[in-house]
Enzyme design. Structure first.
Site, short mmCIF file in Angstrom:
data_model
loop_
_atom_site.label_atom_id
_atom_site.label_comp_id
_atom_site.label_asym_id
_atom_site.label_seq_id
_atom_site.Cartn_x
_atom_site.Cartn_y
_atom_site.Cartn_z
N ARG A 53 0.83 -1.22 0.00
CA ARG A 53 0.00 0.00 0.00
C ARG A 53 0.85 1.25 0.00
O ARG A 53 1.73 1.40 0.85
CB ARG A 53 -0.91 0.00 1.23
CG ARG A 53 -1.95 -1.08 1.13
CD ARG A 53 -2.81 -1.17 2.35
NE ARG A 53 -3.86 -2.15 2.08
CZ ARG A 53 -4.90 -2.38 2.84
NH1 ARG A 53 -5.07 -1.69 3.94
NH2 ARG A 53 -5.80 -3.28 2.51
N SER A 169 -22.15 -14.07 13.48
CA SER A 169 -21.55 -12.94 12.79
C SER A 169 -21.57 -13.17 11.28
O SER A 169 -21.17 -14.24 10.80
CB SER A 169 -20.11 -12.82 13.31
OG SER A 169 -19.43 -11.79 12.67
N LYS A 188 -18.52 -18.30 18.91
CA LYS A 188 -18.94 -17.54 17.72
C LYS A 188 -19.30 -18.49 16.59
O LYS A 188 -18.76 -19.60 16.50
CB LYS A 188 -17.85 -16.58 17.28
CG LYS A 188 -16.67 -17.27 16.69
CD LYS A 188 -15.83 -16.37 15.80
CE LYS A 188 -14.78 -17.24 15.17
NZ LYS A 188 -13.63 -16.66 14.67
N THR A 277 -20.63 5.68 12.79
CA THR A 277 -19.41 6.50 12.80
C THR A 277 -19.77 7.97 12.65
O THR A 277 -20.82 8.31 12.09
CB THR A 277 -18.45 6.10 11.67
OG1 THR A 277 -17.22 6.80 11.84
CG2 THR A 277 -19.00 6.43 10.29
N LYS A 280 -17.68 9.45 8.52
CA LYS A 280 -17.94 9.30 7.08
C LYS A 280 -18.98 10.36 6.68
O LYS A 280 -18.61 11.51 6.45
CB LYS A 280 -18.34 7.87 6.78
CG LYS A 280 -17.17 6.90 7.15
CD LYS A 280 -17.40 5.49 6.72
CE LYS A 280 -16.42 4.50 7.35
NZ LYS A 280 -15.03 4.63 6.87
N THR A 309 -8.92 5.07 27.63
CA THR A 309 -8.37 5.88 26.55
C THR A 309 -8.92 7.30 26.67
O THR A 309 -10.04 7.50 27.16
CB THR A 309 -8.71 5.24 25.17
OG1 THR A 309 -8.00 5.93 24.15
CG2 THR A 309 -10.19 5.27 24.86
N1 PLP Z 1 -17.50 -0.49 10.32
C1 PLP Z 1 -17.41 -0.49 8.97
C2 PLP Z 1 -18.37 -1.32 8.20
C3 PLP Z 1 -16.43 0.27 8.31
O1 PLP Z 1 -16.34 0.25 6.98
C4 PLP Z 1 -15.53 1.06 9.08
C5 PLP Z 1 -14.49 1.91 8.47
O2 PLP Z 1 -14.21 2.00 7.34
C6 PLP Z 1 -15.67 1.04 10.46
C7 PLP Z 1 -16.63 0.26 11.05
C8 PLP Z 1 -14.76 1.87 11.32
O3 PLP Z 1 -15.18 3.21 11.30
P1 PLP Z 1 -14.22 4.35 11.83
O4 PLP Z 1 -13.50 4.89 10.65
O5 PLP Z 1 -15.08 5.35 12.51
O6 PLP Z 1 -13.28 3.68 12.79
#
Ligand code: PLP
Length: 439
Positions: A53, A169, A188, A277, A280, A309
């Site tokens: 990358r 899951s 799981k 989140t 985004k 944290t």
């Molecule tokens: N869940 C999914 C489906 C994601 O695609 C991502 C990030 O790309 C996350 C969680 C994590 O989100 P964050 O960027 O807020 O850590």
């Protein structure tokens, strides 16, 4: 002669000793493993597979997004258009968001100064959590430093709260959910992607009395397909399982108030824990869960990823809250984003390009080979000033490498035109296959 000027003249190596540039083997004669050779081998593997990358160094310009400046490795610069960001609605430059951040920054300073427990809970964090609880129609919400941490911390903590918990899951769940489920030490089961019949089979094979939780996503971001929310909620009710949904790619984007696909489909009240989140569609940073007050209280009290944290800076919390608030009442950005996504898909499909289309806002173009994928991405950037990062394994399975375009309200018809012409040109240059009968 200001102190700052004097400070800058201090030789950084003085007193610290010159940096030791000898190899590890000379510095650590007792080495039993050649650490550097091991690192070289790991990196070489990625190069050999064409999935090493490289990060593109870009500088976004406030007010001009998706325009940005690309700082090339040789020190020169070029203007580019970002076509792969997750700032889906351009909220990262929205005046209300920026004003809220400036205000909080000026009022309180840079960082929060502590964990949530030790001086790091501010009025901004509390307001953000109230905003999120209201968004999802839940009693409470809990903010984490990212949605990755929110998923990992919550899913790894739940078995402590529900001894004997079995987590079901989806096979394509995000790495943060996989990590949380993997680390929690509980049982799981992985069900085939979106396959509710398989999920039912797995549940039927387990003890009916065992506590259960089904973890899935509302939109799987690499294909842009939707999770079967209603069918999973129906099954969960039937067997008495809790439901956990990741709406990371949907919050701000779907539903009358931007609460996600579960809101759009009238299922939000049936989900026990919603993950989202702030980074985004909301354009800032941070993640959260929304749930009952008791569930949030328990996760708050037991999840190490929340407890140990530093909390988000107040300015981030203030900007995120402003963004969430704005998108609750302004649906125009969502609509315009969806329109641009539809137009782009239609245009690329019209050229016979293999677009993966599940009707969501994401536009993945299947390439199927990591080397081709990187090559197309490089050519787009260098020749056309279009930045779209290649998506390779392990983000997607090998053989399904792709370019993933993310149109937004500010990717209007002129920019779409440039992208479509560039893709047409490159597809021809690279002699890649097109669908039968395409232009
Ligand atoms: N869940 C999914 C489906 C994601 O695609 C991502 C990030 O790309 C996350 C969680 C994590 O989100 P964050 O960027 O807020 O850590």
């Amino acid at each position: 002669n200001s102190p700052a000027w004097n400070f800058q003249r201090v030789d950084r190596n003085q007193g610290l000793g010159a940096p030791d540039l000898r190899g590890l083997a000379q510095r650590k004669p007792g080495m039993t493993m050649d650490y550097e050779a091991a690192l070289d081998a790991s990196l070489q593997r990625l190069h050999d597979e064409g999935r090493y990358r490289t990060f593109i160094d870009i500088e976004r310009r406030k007010g001009a997004y998706p325009n940005a400046v690309w700082r090339k490795p040789d020190g020169s610069e070029a203007d580019i258009t970002v076509w792969c960001g997750n700032d889906y609605l351009g909220m990262g430059q929205h005046p209300e968001v920026l004003a809220a951040m400036h205000e909080a920054l000026d009022a309180t300073g840079a960082g929060s100064g502590g964990t949530r427990n030790i001086s790091g809970t501010t009025v901004y964090h509390n307001r953000l959590e109230a905003e999120l609880a209201d968004l999802h129609g839940k009693e409470a919400a809990l903010v984490f430093t990212s949605a990755y941490i929110a998923n990992d911390a919550t899913l790894s903590t739940l078995p402590k709260l529900f001894p004997g918990l079995i987590i079901y899951s989806d096979a394509l769940n995000h790495a943060s959910m996989i990590e949380g489920v993997r680390r929690n030490g509980g049982a799981k089961r992985v069900f085939r992607h979106n396959d509710v019949a398989h999920l039912r089979e797995l549940i039927a094979a387990d003890d009916p009395a065992a506590p259960k939780l089904i973890a899935f996503e509302s939109i799987y971001s690499m294909d842009g397909d939707f999770g079967p929310i209603k069918a999973i909620c129906d099954l969960a009710e039937e067997v008495g399982a809790l439901t956990y949904i990741d709406e990371v790619h949907a919050v701000g984007m779907y539903g009358a108030r931007g609460a996600g696909v579960a809101e759009r489909d009238g299922q939000m009240h049936r989900i026990d824990i919603i993950n989202g989140t702030l980074a985004k569609a909301y354009g800032v940073m941070g993640g959260y869960i929304a749930a009952s007050a008791k569930m949030v209280d328990a996760v708050r009290s037991y999840a190490p990823g929340f407890i140990f944290t530093t909390s988000l800076p107040p300015a981030i919390a203030a900007g995120a809250a402003a963004s969430v608030r704005h998108l609750k009442t302004d649906g125009t950005l969502r609509e315009s984003q969806q329109l641009h996504a539809r137009i782009l898909k239609m245009r690329l499909k019209g050229l016979g390009l293999p677009i993966i289309d599940h009707g969501s806002h994401i536009v993945p173009l299947h390439v199927g080979n990591p080397v081709h994928c990187k090559m197309l991405s490089d050519m787009l950037l260098e020749t056309f000033g279009i930045y779209v990062q290649p998506i390779n394994f392990p983000t997607v399975p090998r053989g399904t490498e792709r370019l993933r375009f993310t149109p937004s309200p500010v990717h209007g018809p002129a920019r779409i035109e440039v992208l479509v012409n560039a893709m047409d040109n490159l597809w021809a240059q690279c002699a890649l296959n097109r669908a039968e009968g395409a232009a």
